[in-house]
Design a protein around this motif. Structure first.
Motif: not given
Length: 437
Positions: A44-55
């Motif tokens: 993913f481009r920086p800042g474009k990852a899904p919130l669930k994945m970041v979580d």
């Protein structure tokens, strides 16, 4: 936020906090969003990852961080509101019975500073040490300085006390050599107790090149356990006998001690000044110790265990560092037991609390002049005292040490003005520790 404050035994307190989950969840969501905007996730481009994945990647750490921050913030808000003086760090424990799904309950246990009330000093008897540095003490010090500059000159006569001898020796116990029982070209001065008395007595009277068998009995408490309590026979050969020659107290000697023009009278004055400075320092330390004992005797209170533990840790670390500075291998040093330091640490903490209270109550804070006087006193031992004074007085951080000494001096003066003081004249040797005080 619901709060419960309990007084436990002694200085121990407990605060139970009930933090709303709503606020915690909101803070977590905000931090997750902030993390999402800068998170670098493969694919993913920086800042474009899904919130669930970041979580999934960062959520656990973020929740712990937010929860810890909320607990600490809430704790100190309560402490400030309740005007509690926390001693040491609090211990946080999650409450087992979480009976409200809308709140998170946690206990904080801690100690508070005690109320310190300095008792009546008027009934305390304090011995105030005094001493004088006379010409006799100057003479004694000059003799020590002469001794430090002793020269040894080779002589062709039998060895006698105060001579330096160089010897070979080989010892045997029941005809068998033992570890540490032999050496070659070993120097020592007769009569200074460097060797066992029987050994020295055997060397005395021998000339260069002469040999002798000497029977020596090791004491039962000798530090070498393998030979303690046993008798050895040493074959001793004298290689050199040298006579001690002390320098004359003259112009050359004075120059060696830093008197540029070699004036012996100036040298004596300088020696007296230096000795007086050291004597005064030691007398002041004795008087300070007597004053501190008096303060401890009239001031009773519970001491926070957390502060004692912190001080014990500092003392353990200082002791370890001292061993390292003396050349010991840090990896080989054993762990020093804490109980070696507990008593002294407790005394230090208690005195620190007493002094802080006394200084505040009696307005004993040092002035700039007080600090300058302390600096000037030890600056006298430097080549350029004015430069030393300027260096200290030009920086507030450098003044901390002298300021602490100036504060202690004002406390000593205050207590001596309140207590029943008895002057005790100490001899020079008592002050310098050469005889029992």
């Amino acid at each position: 936020m619901d709060v419960t404050v309990e007084n436990l035994e002694g200085l121990n307190r407990k605060i139970t906090l009930a933090l709303p989950w709503e606020g915690i969840r909101a803070a977590v969501d905000k931090k997750l969003s902030q993390t999402q905007r800068k998170a670098k996730v493969q694919g993913f481009r920086p800042g474009k990852a899904p919130l669930k994945m970041v979580d999934a990647m960062y959520g656990a750490d973020i929740r712990n961080e937010v929860l810890n921050d909320a607990v600490v913030k809430a704790f100190y808000e309560v402490v400030e509101a309740q005007k509690l003086r926390v001693a040491g760090l609090p211990r946080f424990n999650e409450v087992e019975n979480q009976d409200d799904e809308n709140t998170f309950k946690i206990d904080a246990q801690f100690e508070v500073f005690p109320e310190v009330k300095v008792g009546d000093l008027s009934a305390q008897e304090v011995e105030k040490a005094t001493t004088e540095v006379s010409d006799a003490e100057v003479d004694k010090t000059i003799e020590i300085l002469r001794g430090q500059r002793t020269r040894y000159n080779h002589v062709e006569r039998a060895a006698q006390k105060e001579d330096r001898v160089i010897i070979d020796f080989a010892g045997k116990i029941d005809g068998v050599a033992f570890d540490g029982g032999s050496a070659e070209n070993y120097p020592f001065v007769l009569g200074q107790g460097q060797m066992l008395p029987e050994f020295e007595a055997g060397v005395e009277g021998l000339k260069e090149g002469e040999s002798k068998d000497v029977e020596v009995s090791f004491p039962e408490d000798y530090h070498g356990k393998e030979v303690a309590g046993k008798t050895a026979v040493f074959t001793i050969t004298v290689r050199n006998v040298s006579e001690a020659t002390l320098p004359e107290v003259n112009e050359e000697f004075a120059k060696q001690l830093g008197i540029v023009d070699g004036d012996v009278a100036k040298m004596r004055d300088e020696v007296k000044k230096n000795v007086s400075r050291e004597v005064n320092r030691r007398v002041a330390e004795k008087n300070k110790a007597a004053v501190m004992d008096a303060l401890l005797a009239v001031t009773e209170f519970d001491v926070p265990a957390a502060l004692v533990q912190e001080e014990t840790g500092r003392m353990m670390q200082d002791a370890r560092q001292n061993f390292i500075n003396q050349g010991f291998d840090a990896k080989q040093l054993p762990e020093l037991p804490a109980d070696m330091f507990t008593e002294q640490a407790t005394r230090r903490v208690k005195l620190g609390l007493i002094l802080a209270q006394l200084v505040e109550e009696q307005q004993l804070q040092p002035t700039n002049d007080d600090i300058r006087d302390i600096v000037a006193e030890f600056a006298e031992s430097y080549e350029d005292p004015a430069e030393v004074i300027e260096w200290y007085m030009g920086d507030a951080e450098r003044q901390q040490g002298p300021a602490a000494l100036a504060t202690e001096a004002k406390v000593v003066e205050f207590v001596l003005g309140k207590a029943k003081v008895t002057d005790k004249v100490l001899s020079f040797d008592e002050v310098m520790g050469n005889t029992a005080a």
